[in-house]
Design a protein around this motif. Structure first.
Motif, PDB file in Angstrom:
ATOM      1  N   GLY A 109     -28.007  15.871 -55.384  1.00 20.68           N
ATOM      2  CA  GLY A 109     -26.998  14.849 -55.671  1.00 20.68           C
ATOM      3  C   GLY A 109     -26.925  13.846 -54.529  1.00 20.68           C
ATOM      4  O   GLY A 109     -27.421  14.094 -53.431  1.00 20.68           O
ATOM      5  N   THR A 110     -26.291  12.719 -54.802  1.00 19.25           N
ATOM      6  CA  THR A 110     -26.239  11.641 -53.809  1.00 19.25           C
ATOM      7  C   THR A 110     -25.646  12.097 -52.481  1.00 19.25           C
ATOM      8  O   THR A 110     -26.230  11.906 -51.414  1.00 19.25           O
ATOM      9  N   GLY A 111     -24.466  12.728 -52.536  1.00 15.26           N
ATOM     10  CA  GLY A 111     -23.789  13.182 -51.316  1.00 15.26           C
ATOM     11  C   GLY A 111     -24.626  14.188 -50.539  1.00 15.26           C
ATOM     12  O   GLY A 111     -24.715  14.126 -49.313  1.00 15.26           O
ATOM     13  N   GLY A 112     -25.270  15.094 -51.272  1.00 13.81           N
ATOM     14  CA  GLY A 112     -26.101  16.128 -50.636  1.00 13.81           C
ATOM     15  C   GLY A 112     -27.316  15.538 -49.940  1.00 13.81           C
ATOM     16  O   GLY A 112     -27.688  15.957 -48.847  1.00 13.81           O
ATOM     17  N   LEU A 113     -27.907  14.518 -50.579  1.00 18.05           N
ATOM     18  CA  LEU A 113     -29.080  13.856 -49.981  1.00 18.05           C
ATOM     19  C   LEU A 113     -28.688  13.103 -48.705  1.00 18.05           C
ATOM     20  O   LEU A 113     -29.356  13.223 -47.680  1.00 18.05           O
TER      21      LEU A 113
END
Length: 204
Positions: A109-113
């Motif tokens: 996901g965006t936040g994880g990346l």
């Protein structure tokens, strides 16, 4: 921080993190040009040809105005920007950070990346030796032999000055000194009757 110093890294360093089985291998390099950046990125793409992504960011110049980011297929803004963010946090320049990702099967996901690329970059910075350098200016001077002692007396008052000399029929010297002291040095040399101080070469 004075306006004639900047921070960079002494040599290459590596970092590494894992996030939900994805591996992020990070590298930081001292670089001086976009051409050098391209060579390093190309070499790492070849070496890690089986990696899912090779993302990077660089910052060049003591004024920290020349930079580029590359997400290499990751969602826009999730890789290159967080890498650049870490370069900025550490106030570094003349550096390239590359992060190589091996996909572990789970989407982050965006936040994880963003978190993973940020942490991988920070880990490389942490392993690097950070050094402070001075922004130097070049001064060219020309004078007759008889003035050599007077010139040397002035130069000895400046600890950081370095020079190369060409003594043939007359004396020519190229001086390098940190930016904040160059006006004072030029003034003192110009005050010696017979010493020509050439205007600064903008490309120096």
């Amino acid at each position: 921080m004075m306006d004639d110093t900047y921070k960079t890294v002494e040599g290459p360093a590596e970092g590494y993190i894992t996030e939900k089985k994805s591996k992020f291998i990070s590298f930081i390099f001292p670089v001086k040009s976009a051409v050098e950046v391209k060579e390093i990125v190309d070499a790492h793409r070849k070496k890690y040809y089986d990696a899912r992504h090779v993302c990077w960011a660089y910052m060049l110049g003591w004024e920290r105005e020349e930079y580029r980011v590359n997400d290499d297929g990751e969602p826009s803004g999730t890789a290159g920007r967080p890498i650049l963010g870490q370069i900025n946090s550490a106030e570094l320049t003349d550096v390239l950070i590359l992060v190589i990702r091996y996909f572990g099967g789970t989407l982050l996901g965006t936040g994880g990346l963003i978190k993973a690329y940020k942490e991988a970059s920070a880990d490389a910075i942490q392993h690097a030796e950070i050094v402070e350098r001075t922004v130097d200016e070049e001064i060219h001077i020309h004078f007759e032999y008889t003035l050599l002692n007077d010139v040397m007396r002035v130069l000895k008052q400046f600890e950081t000055v370095r020079w190369t000399q060409d003594f043939q029929t007359s004396c020519r010297m190229t001086l390098r000194i940190r930016r904040s002291l160059s006006a004072q040095l030029k003034e003192m040399l110009a005050a010696i009757f017979g010493v020509e101080v050439a205007p600064q070469d903008k490309n120096a």
